[in-house]
Design an enzyme around this catalytic site. Structure first.
Site, PDB file in Angstrom:
ATOM      1  N   LYS A 255       0.666  -1.452   0.195  1.00  0.00           N
ATOM      2  CA  LYS A 255      -0.073   0.433   0.358  1.00  0.00           C
ATOM      3  C   LYS A 255       1.188   1.330   0.074  1.00  0.00           C
ATOM      4  O   LYS A 255       1.594   1.344   0.696  1.00  0.00           O
ATOM      5  CB  LYS A 255      -0.916   0.175   1.242  1.00  0.00           C
ATOM      6  CG  LYS A 255      -1.734  -1.227   1.174  1.00  0.00           C
ATOM      7  CD  LYS A 255      -3.067  -1.230   0.635  1.00  0.00           C
ATOM      8  CE  LYS A 255      -3.941  -1.780   0.529  1.00  0.00           C
ATOM      9  NZ  LYS A 255      -4.581  -1.908   1.270  1.00  0.00           N
ATOM     10  N   ASP A 386      -2.968  -8.698  17.560  1.00  0.00           N
ATOM     11  CA  ASP A 386      -3.803  -7.640  16.421  1.00  0.00           C
ATOM     12  C   ASP A 386      -5.388  -8.875  16.093  1.00  0.00           C
ATOM     13  O   ASP A 386      -4.749  -9.823  15.387  1.00  0.00           O
ATOM     14  CB  ASP A 386      -3.273  -7.571  15.130  1.00  0.00           C
ATOM     15  CG  ASP A 386      -3.221  -6.393  13.544  1.00  0.00           C
ATOM     16  OD1 ASP A 386      -3.493  -6.140  14.052  1.00  0.00           O
ATOM     17  OD2 ASP A 386      -3.504  -7.527  12.950  1.00  0.00           O
ATOM     18  N   GLU A 415      -6.389  -6.689  20.936  1.00  0.00           N
ATOM     19  CA  GLU A 415      -6.977  -5.364  20.267  1.00  0.00           C
ATOM     20  C   GLU A 415      -8.697  -5.966  19.050  1.00  0.00           C
ATOM     21  O   GLU A 415      -8.398  -6.500  18.343  1.00  0.00           O
ATOM     22  CB  GLU A 415      -6.509  -5.255  19.341  1.00  0.00           C
ATOM     23  CG  GLU A 415      -6.224  -3.913  18.611  1.00  0.00           C
ATOM     24  CD  GLU A 415      -6.097  -4.204  16.379  1.00  0.00           C
ATOM     25  OE1 GLU A 415      -6.665  -3.319  16.236  1.00  0.00           O
ATOM     26  OE2 GLU A 415      -6.715  -5.083  16.681  1.00  0.00           O
ATOM     27  N   LYS A 528       0.547   4.531   9.136  1.00  0.00           N
ATOM     28  CA  LYS A 528       0.291   2.775   9.076  1.00  0.00           C
ATOM     29  C   LYS A 528       1.325   2.686   7.442  1.00  0.00           C
ATOM     30  O   LYS A 528       1.503   2.198   7.072  1.00  0.00           O
ATOM     31  CB  LYS A 528      -0.585   2.815   8.772  1.00  0.00           C
ATOM     32  CG  LYS A 528      -1.583   2.216   9.919  1.00  0.00           C
ATOM     33  CD  LYS A 528      -2.558   1.467  10.467  1.00  0.00           C
ATOM     34  CE  LYS A 528      -4.427   2.546  10.392  1.00  0.00           C
ATOM     35  NZ  LYS A 528      -5.036   2.051   9.855  1.00  0.00           N
ATOM     36  N   TYR A 529       1.220   4.306   6.259  1.00  0.00           N
ATOM     37  CA  TYR A 529       1.813   3.775   5.059  1.00  0.00           C
ATOM     38  C   TYR A 529       2.852   4.524   5.195  1.00  0.00           C
ATOM     39  O   TYR A 529       3.323   4.919   3.580  1.00  0.00           O
ATOM     40  CB  TYR A 529       0.235   4.369   4.903  1.00  0.00           C
ATOM     41  CG  TYR A 529      -1.208   3.700   5.091  1.00  0.00           C
ATOM     42  CD1 TYR A 529      -1.049   2.258   5.001  1.00  0.00           C
ATOM     43  CD2 TYR A 529      -1.379   3.894   6.161  1.00  0.00           C
ATOM     44  CE1 TYR A 529      -2.013   1.742   5.218  1.00  0.00           C
ATOM     45  CE2 TYR A 529      -2.517   3.640   5.789  1.00  0.00           C
ATOM     46  CZ  TYR A 529      -2.948   2.043   4.929  1.00  0.00           C
ATOM     47  OH  TYR A 529      -4.238   1.232   6.069  1.00  0.00           O
TER      48      TYR A 529
END
Lengths: 668, 668
Positions: A255, A386, A415, A528-529
């Site tokens: 991504k 996660d 989570e 995150k990216y």
């Protein structure tokens, strides 16, 4: 009916006492309750028998590897309810159960007392008591046996003095040591307590991306640079430093910035797309450094008083070594291609989920366990798991059980942001702590309802909340729109409603509040990216405020547990008030928060003085530990005013005994 | 870890669905729930799995002697809750359990629908569905298999039409018949339903002393004379005639009139002082007649539509044959004397309790069971059990289980006026019905609280109340002081709050209200210690009123069950309002009672129209079945006035569909 008759003999129909309604007992004993070292387990049960006989009961407990039960005599509460508590002083598992019996001596003594009180002739009753005392003497210690036989002699006379002797409390105390348990009822079940270390109950978490720790904008940070950031984090009094996945990141379908599907060549990808030619879940992403760098990071964190928590995200990028080495661990379409993760119509082409329905599930389970053991071997004792709700419940129960059997100090944080019953199930089957709906509970009513459920119902026995005002996935609407006061308000709520809480920083203290788009909870330019470079020295940072709040937590044991939480009435819907206190009442904290980030609010508190351990007419000092202001209050009704532009909450320490002029010697 | 690995293989880690929170389930399945023939058992459970897959679940049930389970598919309710109901059509025991599985076809179809809806390319998804349909066809009936294969052909095209076919609800219906249950989760427990005959739920009891049935004052009545009284009782529409103990009465320490300890020579003694030289629990008191007289009494009662209930009082007079034949069944003092019953400082010298802690308890249990079987042999199917809370719980569970295994139509009524948990325990372990605290619940708040607990909580699953406004032991203060209106008021409450209720007559209908002394609930000149001669034809008798109330019960199925009870608001603390309705809403009854026996009361009702099955703007007729008055009401708010001097309550039948002028053809 002959078989029934045989059964009757075996079952012993003379066990007359009933034990029922045992608490705590989660789902009929299917799941353990949770405690930390040094706490107590208070057990209650309904205990009764037919007729008028007195009963007695023990709670029996033992450590998992003890052979012998230890007993605590239960005390009568009311309405056939009995209660006792036992301490859990070591890590691991404890067992508890109950037994109860007809208290023959107590019954005889009680009847004798009533008859004597009614002036009835009672000497005919005395021999039955003598028999019981004589019997008790047979199994007593030498010393007690002597004492018991002396009592028999005093009773044998049959005079008024004999009755007096029979009713002597000292005799009762002695007899209570040797109850006649021949027909005792054992509670059929043995129940379990999981005893964790204190951090399972009380922890202050800071989440950060090590790759954003480079001082040079745009350059990929390293674990060595993240190490330099530890002092800053420790300075705010955090005690858990949590890192998102640190493993090699896949390149297939990587991504780009802001979750786009066409990355630039230098986009780093999502750390949750785990695995590349450079390794999988047991490897360190080369741009972050080596496993030795990680070991050093853990050591430095420890020097700063912090545990390192890592992310346990059981999923693979298409480039993960498992994909070629264990294709049988993934789900294939009829055409042979592997299915990527989906939540239709959403697609996650950079992630292959593991197929837990594979025929090779035992090998898969063992491999996933070996990942945990690998990182335990590198000093990790806390795992933030996660999306556990997308893997089978049975797997977690097995995994956590296996790990904690060898490493009872390990903490697993679930989570799972999903439906309530799923979240509770994960907690029941072993997760030490759980994320919650806190981020989305914003009104007084919502907060009161939710935290009453979490702390005042059976849920408190197995579910330990860990409160997060933000995460890399969650930038709430409130934080987007409420400005600095909203960040302060949510921090105070998280840090005082929850014995465990955490923030995702430096986004939090720097009040990062731009969403990806209108209506989204994703951050714009999310870490995150992409790599971010944070100026943690910025003058508007909340770091000092956060540090102050965390030091208040450290100094006040009442804030280190969720058990003592009580809400208090206040006649303004924008103000919420609650207190926490230690079991021994030596520390009592009262919090009032203005839930409106824009306008000052005022109102009259109606304190539940009982919950604060105060008398109706007692003066007490409230010491605001955020501002160091001190006030003298008296009685339940008190006025507060909170301006969000100054500080959105009071965190009062209550000091009950206050000197007044009445304390001076010359005041008469 | 090798053993764990083996265990893993055995346990099948791929069963991903969880079943929890099953209801009804009493004490983790330890006790059965209760139903009567023709009712249904509605089962609910939380059913969920990890991830996003759809789930499906069955409730499985079978009669005790069936081998094969029958399945009912559960329907989704909300918040992971699922529900299904199954019928119980025969006496005896039923078992039920659950199983649940990942609904693969439903998951695939749901995903396909979402993707297609989002305009995504989905032909790549179709082959997986084809595989599932082909698989289902293999285990399907010939006809269904053909139909399934036809669907496969329509899907194989891969065109738009193929997607349409895949999503066709007809295909889903067909596939739902052949779910893939290979990895289904079975609920570990099998739960029990005890199915009784209808009288267990709905019965109208009349208690009378046969010895007081002689028309000649002072003469000991006989069973033959009691037989003559049956027509009178049946005329009031009672369907259970309950007799206090009919066995020989001891003479040692016999009690005189008004419970004095010096009887006159002709005092008959208490029927509960059972046993003399003339026999024990299997004999008939000679002054009442013979066993043949009893058989004839039972037959005549049956002709009048009544069951005979007898008293099961497991205790002995000092003259009972057991005392000499089985001294080991009694408790002895050290000096060898037998202990009489006591509740210190009270003494009951005419009663020897049985010692259930005797070494010979299995023989004692068998003998006590043989008493029940003896009377079953003489046509008795209902036993009112005296003071069951003074005998061991285990004994009752065994006894009732043994009897009902052979005679599932037998009803046991527990006369336990004791602490709440003891009363509930007795109900759980087998008693069909139970006496209650009704006699002492007199205010609106008390009645609402208590009957909400009995009918709207788990208690309703195992505890069937039987309401008594009076008994030979209980003349409440209210009846002592409230006069005729109090008797009428308490009768209406008992008869409409309880599907089962009873009175002790003729004391009740003749409004006998003199207590033994101030503050006592004992009757003056109690029938327990002397023979009374009742003038049942007295003009002030409530017999007609009672008959009317009982006929209303007979004609209104809503009053024959406690399940449909709901309280309604009314703005006067002296007025109580509640409704009952059948499950199909075909019968709805609304009751309003004036709780003040002295003053007329009026107030505004705020009806819960939903509970009555009425719309907000609907007119409905309320037909007072006590007075035959009819009113047309509309909406929730309605006025009532009740004068205790006339009638203390309304018992309305609600008729929802009322013709108005709008129904006439010419109204436009």
């Amino acid at each position: 009916m002959a078989p029934a008759r045989e059964l009757m003999r075996l079952r012993e129909g003379r066990r007359r006492v009933v034990i029922e309604g045992v608490q705590p007992e989660i789902d009929g004993g299917r799941f353990p309750v949770k405690r930390v070292v040094g706490e107590r387990v208070t057990v209650e049960a309904d205990v009764f028998t037919d007729g008028h006989d007195a009963v007695a009961a023990d709670v029996r407990f033992r450590r998992d590897d003890d052979v012998v039960w230890r007993d605590v005599r239960m005390a009568f509460v009311e309405n056939d309810r009995w209660r006792a508590a036992f301490p859990v002083s070591e890590l691991g598992w404890y067992w508890y159960t109950l037994r109860a019996w007809v208290d023959r001596f107590g019954t005889w003594r009680g009847d004798l007392e009533k008859k004597a009180g009614a002036g009835q002739e009672v000497t005919v009753e005395l021999p039955a008591g003598e028999q019981m005392i004589t019997r008790a003497a047979r199994s007593a210690t030498r010393e007690d046996a002597g004492a018991l036989r002396a009592w028999v002699k005093r009773i044998q006379g049959g005079s008024d003095k004999a009755v007096e002797a029979a009713l002597d409390p000292a005799l009762l105390t002695l007899m209570d040591r040797y109850p006649d348990r021949r027909l005792a009822t054992s509670y059929g079940k043995q129940l379990v307590v999981v005893v964790d270390r204190e951090k399972a109950r009380f922890g202050t978490w800071y989440e950060m991306f090590p790759r954003s720790c480079s001082p040079e904008p745009g350059r990929h940070g390293t674990l060595a640079e993240a190490e330099e950031r530890l002092k800053y984090v420790a300075g705010m009094d955090f005690d858990v430093i949590y890192l998102p996945p640190i493993h090699p990141i896949g390149t297939t379908h990587r991504k780009g910035k802001n979750n786009t599907i066409r990355p630039e060549p230098d986009d780093p990808g999502s750390p949750w797309a785990i695995g590349s030619a450079e390794g999988g879940h047991k490897a360190v992403h080369p741009q972050l450094g080596t496993i030795e760098d990680f070991d050093r990071f853990v050591g430095r964190a420890r020097e700063h008083g912090m545990d390192v928590a890592i992310d346990l995200a059981y999923q693979c990028s298409p480039d993960h070594p498992y994909v070629s080495e264990h294709p049988e661990w993934f789900r294939h379409r009829p055409d042979g291609s592997i299915r990527y993760a989906e939540n239709p119509p959403k697609k996650y082409q950079d992630i292959y989920p593991l197929d837990f329905e594979t025929e090779s599930w035992p090998e898969l389970w063992e491999e996933l366990k070996s990942i945990v053991l690998f990182w335990i071997g590198h000093g990790v004792r806390i795992f933030r798991v996660d999306n556990p709700h997308t893997k089978p419940f049975r797997f977690w129960e097995w995994l956590i059980g296996e790990i904690k059997a060898e490493h009872p100090d390990v903490v697993f944080l679930a989570e799972a942001f999903t439906r309530p019953k799923v979240m509770y199930r994960l907690a029941k089957l072993g997760f030490t702590q759980s994320y919650t709906y806190f981020a989305w509970r914003t009104t007084k009513w919502e907060l009161e309802q939710y935290f009453t459920e979490l702390t005042r119902t059976e849920v408190a026995q197995f579910f330990r909340p860990n409160l997060w005002p933000n995460t890399p996935d969650i930038l709430t609407e409130q934080l987007q729109t409420g400005g600095r006061p909203a960040f302060m308000q949510r921090l105070v709520l998280a840090a005082t409603l929850g014995a465990s809480y955490g923030i995702y920083g430096p986004a939090f203290e720097l009040q990062e509040n731009q969403p990806l788009e209108e209506g989204s909870e994703e951050y714009l330019d999310s870490e995150k990216y992409e790599i971010r470079c944070w100026d943690v020295e910025r003058s508007d940072s909340l770091a000092d405020f956060i540090g102050r709040v965390n030091r208040i937590r450290r100094d006040n044991p009442a804030l280190q547990s969720d058990r003592g939480l009580r809400f208090h009435r206040i006649d303004n819907e924008e103000l919420i008030a609650y207190s926490k206190r230690t079991e021994d009442r030596s520390n009592v904290v009262l919090v009032v928060v203005n839930l409106n980030p824009r306008l000052a609010q005022e109102g009259w508190l109606q304190l539940d003085l009982d919950a604060l351990g105060l008398d109706q007419d007692q003066s007490f000092q409230v010491h605001d530990m955020l501002t160091e202001a001190r006030h003298l209050w008296r009685g339940a009704r008190n006025f507060v005013r909170l301006d969000p532009a100054v500080v959105p909450g009071h965190v009062f320490r209550i000091r009950g005994r206050v000197r007044t002029e009445h304390d001076f010697e010359y005041f008469m």
